[in-house]
Scaffold this active site. Structure first.
Site, PDB file in Angstrom:
ATOM      1  CE1 TYR A 191      49.608   8.780 -22.816  1.00  0.00           C
ATOM      2  CE2 TYR A 191      50.482   8.131 -20.705  1.00  0.00           C
ATOM      3  CZ  TYR A 191      49.129   8.603 -21.461  1.00  0.00           C
ATOM      4  OH  TYR A 191      47.886   9.173 -20.907  1.00  0.00           O
ATOM      5  CB  CYS A 192      54.126  12.221 -25.993  1.00  0.00           C
ATOM      6  SG  CYS A 192      55.501  12.059 -26.709  1.00  0.00           S
ATOM      7  CB  THR A 193      51.473  11.769 -30.372  1.00  0.00           C
ATOM      8  OG1 THR A 193      50.371  12.595 -29.704  1.00  0.00           O
ATOM      9  CG2 THR A 193      50.661  11.130 -31.789  1.00  0.00           C
ATOM     10  CB  ILE A 220      49.941   6.750 -28.166  1.00  0.00           C
ATOM     11  CG1 ILE A 220      50.110   7.530 -26.901  1.00  0.00           C
ATOM     12  CG2 ILE A 220      48.712   5.883 -28.059  1.00  0.00           C
ATOM     13  CD1 ILE A 220      49.285   8.779 -26.613  1.00  0.00           C
TER      14      ILE A 220
END
Length: 303
Positions: A191-193, A220
């Site tokens: 996961y990342c921004t 996210i």
């Protein structure tokens, strides 16, 4: 009354003339009074722009009119304010550049892109599908943070693995180090921004023998839009504009700890060393101190 908005977006698609795209995107943003940062490569487009809601909507519509960008992934958030000229206060200027990579992993030769996006990336999971996976597989599911380590200090998924990387280019060496080889038999959710870093990271992991790799689609931001702070996410989200962080509800947890005194804080601040790119968690009280610096800078000052 003008409403400030910020648009975070990306698309992976082959581009024959990135420089032509750069000129078009620059002129489009300038004509609409938008500021932000846009990166273009032969593999696609990645950007964040802010401004008046009507102008940002028009920008998105015009960009999606270009066939390769039709399915561009876009996410919205609240801007801080507009100045007297209508420019977003969240961005100091407009930057539009052509780069070898739209996400700088330092591995352009490993990324393969076609008209459908990244080839051989992780299995995409919508937020509800992520919950279903965790319900089905329980503690076997590993959350793998695809961001720089300082971003995770104020917010992350519960129990996540947070690699010790200061920038995205360090991920390849981290994966090749063998320290995560014990995860290769587990379901790993990257996961990342906003989802773009995981598009590349999940592919890098699969090519290195991680057998069951997922990526949180929309990152996210989309998860927060869906579940707020009532799911598996804890804390605030670090963002790369003048806001520095954002929350998904009025009851977000404060999990960051001030680098100066250890007090709970979600406030982020640059190291005072102008040559340092480190971001620090700093409480309001310590922010007024004479020196706000990372460990390396403090050591240099005391030498």
């Amino acid at each position: 009354m003008a409403v400030p908005k910020i648009l975070l977006y990306y698309v992976f698609t082959p581009l024959l003339d990135p420089e032509a795209i750069r000129l078009w995107q620059r002129d489009l943003c300038e004509s609409l009074g938008l500021r932000g940062r846009i990166l273009i490569s032969k593999d696609g487009l990645n950007g964040t722009v802010g401004g008046d809601l009507k102008a940002v909507k028009r920008y998105l519509r015009k960009t999606r009119d270009y066939a390769p960008f039709k399915h561009l992934d876009a996410k919205w958030s609240e801007g801080t304010a507009l100045d007297e000229h209508g420019f977003s206060l969240d961005f100091p200027r407009l930057v539009v550049k052509v780069r070898d990579e739209i996400v700088s992993f330092g591995a352009p030769g490993e990324l393969r892109v076609d008209a459908s996006g990244v080839v051989d990336g992780g299995t995409r999971l919508q937020p509800a599908e992520l919950h279903a996976l965790v319900e089905d597989r329980g503690d076997d599911v590993v959350f793998f943070d695809g961001r720089n380590r300082f971003e995770a200090e104020i917010g992350h998924f519960r129990g996540a693995v947070v690699p010790d990387v200061a920038n995205t280019r360090e991920f390849v060496a981290e994966l090749d180090s063998g320290k995560y080889d014990h995860l290769k038999g587990k379901p790993v959710v990257t996961y990342c921004t906003g989802g773009i870093r995981c598009e590349v990271l999940s592919g890098l992991m699969k090519s290195r023998g991680f057998g069951e790799v997922y990526q949180l689609d929309g990152g996210i931001v989309r998860y927060g839009e869906t579940f707020g702070d009532d799911g598996l996410w804890e804390g605030s989200l670090y963002v790369f504009d003048n806001r520095l962080s954002m929350d998904f509800s009025d009851h977000s947890a404060v999990i960051g700890r001030c680098s100066g005194c250890g007090a709970p804080s979600k406030r982020m601040q640059n190291c005072d060393d102008l040559g340092c790119r480190e971001q620090l968690v700093v409480c309001d009280a310590c922010a007024t101190a004479d020196v706000v610096a990372c460990a390396d800078h403090l050591e240099a000052l005391s030498a």
